[in-house]
Scaffold this active site. Structure first.
Site, mmCIF file in Angstrom:
data_model
loop_
_atom_site.group_PDB
_atom_site.id
_atom_site.type_symbol
_atom_site.label_atom_id
_atom_site.label_comp_id
_atom_site.label_asym_id
_atom_site.label_seq_id
_atom_site.Cartn_x
_atom_site.Cartn_y
_atom_site.Cartn_z
ATOM 1 N N ASN A 152 0.833 -1.221 0.067
ATOM 2 C CA ASN A 152 -0.012 0.136 -0.023
ATOM 3 C C ASN A 152 0.852 1.390 -0.112
ATOM 4 O OD1 ASN A 152 -1.801 2.101 0.708
ATOM 5 N ND2 ASN A 152 -2.176 1.472 2.690
ATOM 6 N N LYS A 186 0.273 4.219 -0.169
ATOM 7 C CA LYS A 186 -0.506 5.432 0.178
ATOM 8 C C LYS A 186 -0.180 6.782 -0.658
ATOM 9 C CE LYS A 186 0.169 3.409 4.829
ATOM 10 N NZ LYS A 186 0.135 3.649 6.332
ATOM 11 N N HIS A 198 -9.491 1.058 4.808
ATOM 12 C CA HIS A 198 -8.132 1.098 5.800
ATOM 13 C C HIS A 198 -8.180 2.057 6.839
ATOM 14 C CE1 HIS A 198 -4.092 2.406 6.510
ATOM 15 N NE2 HIS A 198 -3.574 1.437 5.757
ATOM 16 N N GLU A 202 -6.748 4.532 7.970
ATOM 17 C CA GLU A 202 -6.528 5.888 7.695
ATOM 18 C C GLU A 202 -7.885 6.572 6.894
ATOM 19 O OE1 GLU A 202 -3.068 5.664 5.525
ATOM 20 O OE2 GLU A 202 -1.939 4.952 7.231
ATOM 21 N N GLU A 229 -5.312 -5.161 10.616
ATOM 22 C CA GLU A 229 -4.492 -4.024 10.663
ATOM 23 C C GLU A 229 -4.705 -3.389 12.042
ATOM 24 O OE1 GLU A 229 -2.505 -3.032 6.907
ATOM 25 O OE2 GLU A 229 -4.088 -1.649 6.947
ATOM 26 N N GLY A 231 2.632 2.234 10.799
ATOM 27 C CA GLY A 231 3.195 3.278 10.479
ATOM 28 C C GLY A 231 4.165 3.538 11.744
ATOM 29 N N SER A 260 3.508 -2.299 10.452
ATOM 30 C CA SER A 260 4.828 -2.232 10.379
ATOM 31 C C SER A 260 5.739 -3.600 10.357
ATOM 32 C CB SER A 260 5.433 -1.792 11.996
ATOM 33 O OG SER A 260 4.818 -0.364 12.242
HETATM 34 C C1 PEP Z 1 -0.621 0.283 6.288
HETATM 35 O O1 PEP Z 1 -0.963 1.289 6.085
HETATM 36 O O2 PEP Z 1 -1.417 -0.569 5.799
HETATM 37 C C2 PEP Z 1 0.406 -0.278 6.620
HETATM 38 C C3 PEP Z 1 0.475 -1.541 7.256
HETATM 39 O O3 PEP Z 1 1.597 0.531 7.115
HETATM 40 P P1 PEP Z 1 2.898 0.228 7.953
HETATM 41 O O4 PEP Z 1 3.410 -1.198 7.085
HETATM 42 O O5 PEP Z 1 3.642 1.482 7.345
HETATM 43 O O6 PEP Z 1 2.639 -0.106 9.156
#
Ligand code: PEP
Length: 253
Positions: free
Chosen positions: A9, A11, A95, A97, A167, A173, A212
């Site tokens: 992803n 983003k 997601h 976000e 998630e 992040g 992460s």
């Molecule tokens: C994401 O935004 O879907 C995500 C998992 O980000 P990160 O791997 O940076 O934690």
């Protein structure tokens, strides 16, 4: 055998130049294991050019969002048919976000999930709890609410064509990853919820972990029985980092 899916992803990151370097690096290093699929989800303006860059490779293409509507007067929105037209096979919905920053409710997410399926796109449904919800013992309640909103809208059968991504919001992040045990516990819970509707669908569906994930923690996560790969944010922006995660999956398959 469900196999692994490692999905990037991106983003709101990238440019024509950086995308080219990233995709060329990924394409050059795709693991030979046929049990590992790689997927990239660029921002909308770059989907067509990335489609060209992955052509002839096994790398799959997806988008990060889709409208719940099929067409019409929805300024700034993008229909599933348009995503399909430019080569997408997958689309991320729900997601955290978008839930937190764009105010998407579980009902909105369910309608987007349905719109994606209606046009033949595979939705990647993201679910996950905040730190506050985890610390107050609400994790499974939150997951159930997010999952049930979609199950109520579309039923269980179409989940055969979907992917789920667990998630935990506190791990996205932040550099803090859920432990393999924490992730497996929630993945098992999600699979059991689906199993209560249809055991076959529950057995077949891929449930990804996101939050992460890096090359050095991926194998520990993916070696769990209910974790079928990852949805990767930060580490999907450099081909070496992304490929290290793909290689971790390949080493387990
Ligand atoms: C994401 O935004 O879907 C995500 C998992 O980000 P990160 O791997 O940076 O934690």
């Amino acid at each position: 055998m469900r196999g692994y899916l490692v999905a990037g992803n991106w983003k709101m990151n990238g440019s024509n130049a950086s995308n080219r370097a990233l995709v060329e690096g990924i394409v050059a290093g795709v693991p030979s294991s046929s049990d590992v699929q790689l997927l990239v989800c660029p921002p909308f303006p770059y989907i067509s050019s990335v489609a060209g860059l992955i052509e002839g490779s096994p790398v799959l293409l997806g988008a990060q969002n889709v409208s719940a509507h099929a067409s019409g007067a929805f300024t700034g929105e993008t229909a599933g048919s348009m995503l399909q037209d430019v080569g997408c096979e997958f689309v991320i919905v729900g997601h955290s976000e978008r839930r937190a920053l764009m105010g998407e409710t579980s009902k909105t997410v369910a309608l987007k999930f349905k719109a994606a399926l209606d046009i033949g796109l595979k939705p990647i449904l993201c679910v996950g709890e905040t730190l506050e919800q985890r610390e107050s013992g609400q994790t499974k309640t939150v997951i159930d609410e997010q999952m049930n909103a979609v199950l109520d809208e579309v039923g269980i059968d179409v989940f055969s064509d979907a992917v789920i991504a667990y998630e935990p919001v506190w791990a996205i992040g932040t550099g803090v990853t859920a432990s393999p045990e924490q992730a497996q516990e929630v993945h098992r819970h999600i699979r059991r919820l689906l199993e209560s509707h249809n055991a076959g669908v529950a057995e077949r569906i891929k449930i990804l972990y996101g939050g992460s994930v890096k090359g050095d923690n991926a194998a520990g996560l993916f070696s769990n029985p209910d974790i079928d790969g990852g949805l990767i944010g930060g580490a999907s922006l450099k081909s070496d980092d992304f490929l290290a995660i793909a290689e971790a999956a390949a080493s387990l398959s």
